[in-house]
Design an enzyme around this catalytic site. Sequence first.
Site, mmCIF file in Angstrom:
data_model
loop_
_atom_site.group_PDB
_atom_site.id
_atom_site.type_symbol
_atom_site.label_atom_id
_atom_site.label_comp_id
_atom_site.label_asym_id
_atom_site.label_seq_id
_atom_site.Cartn_x
_atom_site.Cartn_y
_atom_site.Cartn_z
ATOM 1 N N GLU B 66 50.984 18.718 19.827
ATOM 2 C CA GLU B 66 49.799 19.665 20.540
ATOM 3 C C GLU B 66 47.960 18.897 20.155
ATOM 4 O O GLU B 66 47.885 19.121 19.179
ATOM 5 C CB GLU B 66 49.880 21.307 20.077
ATOM 6 C CG GLU B 66 51.338 21.552 20.652
ATOM 7 C CD GLU B 66 51.937 22.751 19.571
ATOM 8 O OE1 GLU B 66 52.423 24.027 20.680
ATOM 9 O OE2 GLU B 66 51.059 23.645 19.144
ATOM 10 N N GLN B 150 54.194 28.545 4.997
ATOM 11 C CA GLN B 150 53.000 29.675 5.092
ATOM 12 C C GLN B 150 53.327 31.226 4.662
ATOM 13 O O GLN B 150 52.264 31.939 4.105
ATOM 14 C CB GLN B 150 53.466 29.905 6.571
ATOM 15 C CG GLN B 150 53.230 31.555 7.585
ATOM 16 C CD GLN B 150 51.635 31.488 7.679
ATOM 17 O OE1 GLN B 150 51.019 32.345 7.827
ATOM 18 N NE2 GLN B 150 50.750 30.190 7.051
ATOM 19 N N ASP B 171 65.010 34.781 2.701
ATOM 20 C CA ASP B 171 65.122 33.129 3.422
ATOM 21 C C ASP B 171 65.979 32.596 3.432
ATOM 22 O O ASP B 171 67.339 33.170 2.108
ATOM 23 C CB ASP B 171 64.203 31.865 2.392
ATOM 24 C CG ASP B 171 63.868 31.187 3.362
ATOM 25 O OD1 ASP B 171 63.117 30.166 3.974
ATOM 26 O OD2 ASP B 171 65.462 29.834 3.700
ATOM 27 N N THR B 211 60.010 31.696 10.507
ATOM 28 C CA THR B 211 61.044 30.806 9.959
ATOM 29 C C THR B 211 60.503 29.481 11.157
ATOM 30 O O THR B 211 59.662 29.764 12.336
ATOM 31 C CB THR B 211 61.742 31.497 11.204
ATOM 32 O OG1 THR B 211 62.477 31.743 12.229
ATOM 33 C CG2 THR B 211 62.667 32.778 9.230
ATOM 34 N N GLY B 236 57.967 31.795 16.186
ATOM 35 C CA GLY B 236 58.616 31.477 17.775
ATOM 36 C C GLY B 236 57.297 31.657 18.433
ATOM 37 O O GLY B 236 55.941 32.042 18.809
ATOM 38 N N ASP B 237 57.222 30.020 18.067
ATOM 39 C CA ASP B 237 55.684 29.794 18.774
ATOM 40 C C ASP B 237 55.360 28.387 19.744
ATOM 41 O O ASP B 237 54.774 27.530 20.287
ATOM 42 C CB ASP B 237 54.823 29.165 17.774
ATOM 43 C CG ASP B 237 55.356 28.030 16.863
ATOM 44 O OD1 ASP B 237 56.750 27.420 17.191
ATOM 45 O OD2 ASP B 237 55.041 27.945 15.702
ATOM 46 N N LYS B 241 61.474 28.887 20.933
ATOM 47 C CA LYS B 241 61.868 28.865 20.466
ATOM 48 C C LYS B 241 61.493 30.711 19.836
ATOM 49 O O LYS B 241 59.881 30.907 19.714
ATOM 50 C CB LYS B 241 60.705 28.628 19.421
ATOM 51 C CG LYS B 241 60.853 28.299 17.593
ATOM 52 C CD LYS B 241 60.448 27.035 16.995
ATOM 53 C CE LYS B 241 60.350 27.438 15.228
ATOM 54 N NZ LYS B 241 59.075 28.442 15.008
ATOM 55 N N SER B 302 52.091 36.445 17.615
ATOM 56 C CA SER B 302 51.350 35.653 17.329
ATOM 57 C C SER B 302 51.510 33.490 17.585
ATOM 58 O O SER B 302 52.916 33.468 16.993
ATOM 59 C CB SER B 302 50.925 34.932 15.864
ATOM 60 O OG SER B 302 49.926 34.171 15.508
#
Lengths: 356, 356
Positions: B66, B150, B171, B211, B236-237, B241, B302
């Site tokens: 990106e 993160q 996790d 995740t 989720g980005d 996803k 986000s």
Amino acid sequence: MPSPGPGPLSLVPFVSVADMMALVNGIGAERFLVELAAYIEADFRRWHMFEKTPRLATHSKEGVIELMPTSDGVEFGFKFVNGHPLNTRDGRQTVTAFGMLANVRDGYPVLLSEMTILTALRTAATSALAAKYLAPKGSRTMAVIGNGAQCEFQVLAIRALCGIDTVRLYDIDARATEKAAHNLAGSGISVVACASSQEAVEQADIITTCTADKRNATILTDNMIGSGVHINAIGGDCPGKTELHRDILLRSDIFVEYEPQTRGEGEIQQLDPGHAVTELWQVIAGQAAGRRDAGQITIFDSVGFAIEDFSALRCVRDQLARIGQPSKLDLLADPDDPRDLFGMLRRAAQTAGAAE
Amino acid sequence: MPSPGPGPLSLVPFVSVADMMALVNGIGAERFLVELAAYIEADFRRWHMFEKTPRLATHSKEGVIELMPTSDGVEFGFKFVNGHPLNTRDGRQTVTAFGMLANVRDGYPVLLSEMTILTALRTAATSALAAKYLAPKGSRTMAVIGNGAQCEFQVLAIRALCGIDTVRLYDIDARATEKAAHNLAGSGISVVACASSQEAVEQADIITTCTADKRNATILTDNMIGSGVHINAIGGDCPGKTELHRDILLRSDIFVEYEPQTRGEGEIQQLDPGHAVTELWQVIAGQAAGRRDAGQITIFDSVGFAIEDFSALRCVRDQLARIGQPSKLDLLADPDDPRDLFGMLRRAAQTAGAAE
């Protein structure tokens, strides 16, 4: 304890301005232009493989800043480039640029390179490629209106690909013409400094316009252009910035790089959006006619497209061996455990503390 | 004869990974996160001044690359960033990045910086800023689902801005949780390693999901989420996803960064395009309500927006004095006469020749 120093995955080969000059001079500017044109030609032939989008431009009253990305599915490339015609007043370049190649597979950059010099070279190589397919057979004389940073590259590239032997120069600033004439002395090309655009284009088979100032929107008027010429219109490359009178466009066959981008940026912004144009790659790939007869006027309405920069970065990457080991930048974090970015940061603090 | 070496205008300050670690560690990670959040907050307050566009994404089966540009009219910034969830298998980062600030006035770059570490920091700072405005008053416990690169940054940023004292970690890979717990030991935060997402979110006031794997599209199901929590949905980005079950979204008030980008990339890609969301800047600028009552579920959906990177680059630029003189890159050609790019190239060849 793991070392906090840069790991091998974090280092990106970097071609500085000095490296680029050494690379180009080592090969010879004219030969480099020929090789670069071959990369562009090869990529134009496989045009359908590329992800294409008009460049992302941020306009201000002083100029424009652009990002130009593309990808062939294996590599991703982009260029950052500005265009600020008034910059030369402060000793700055009108156009500066740098760019990057990255692997699509893992997203890791594989090359960061200066592209101020490389953009000048790829612009000239693309013009020469267009002229190779579109200029009248046996072209001997070219004219260059606008004798700034792009001028000599145009002349060398077109000589290399099309075999011209004479160039006629004109600029509103006679010192620019003098500079170009000085730089071309000894090149074997006969250089004629002219007192007007009109005089420069007389007897020219190929005309390149590469002026920078937005305020001079008509460098060539209709009466100046006879039949049987090819025009590379380089300087008209953003909204509101053109070089050719509309009437010339209406008498010509117009070739562009990527139509969706050129509609907003090129000479054809003066025309109806439905006016037919041909994308240059179609001619190169044999899918569209180039020059059909000796009397035709052809225009390459060039604004610069991302694929040309991608080709240029590929070319530089493949030539890197010639300049030995390039320097490398500590650009990407490379922790021992990729999920342990925080731990890498903390260990660096501990190491720094221990050294105090 | 003019020197062919790099002139002063050609050199761009460069913040390497090592420089960034020294800068952050010199200030302290938690304090740096607080300062960074203040820059983001200030830029979100003047949201209307920015040129905004959804980022330009090149998707492949392995991931995404990106470009994220923005400008406040005075400076232009952009980030190059990739997202490749399977990269960790080869010891590579899921996300790597670098970015640049340039002057709008002349288009000249003024800073090139690593942004792998900086992106981790700004993502956490933005989440903490959202939590500061949206989380229940007196939040003490947070949960982090996904304990990769993160995780620790989230915990430190949210502790710094919201004052939590306990973090519950989960996790699917217990080694990731172990790594995060190890890194947070000694931070003064009580760390609880949990055996499931369900267990981790029990009693949590603030939940962060971060995740990386696209295949696990539902990290949190509806039954796991009680009333009165704030969720930072970070992972989720991109298209396809997501991390939250759609039913959670339907019971919540949803806050986003820049709606036109989040519609395609965030959790809300699961909802009708007309579903109401609030842009976070509106809450910060006092133009929209944040949390209205203690029982409400708030979600910060986000995905990461260019203005946050712009703020981060501004913050680093302003702190540069703290790391002394940064190194400089010979990135921009700087001929003595800006129109004489070709002459600069030719003189470099002559100087190289004379040195042989």
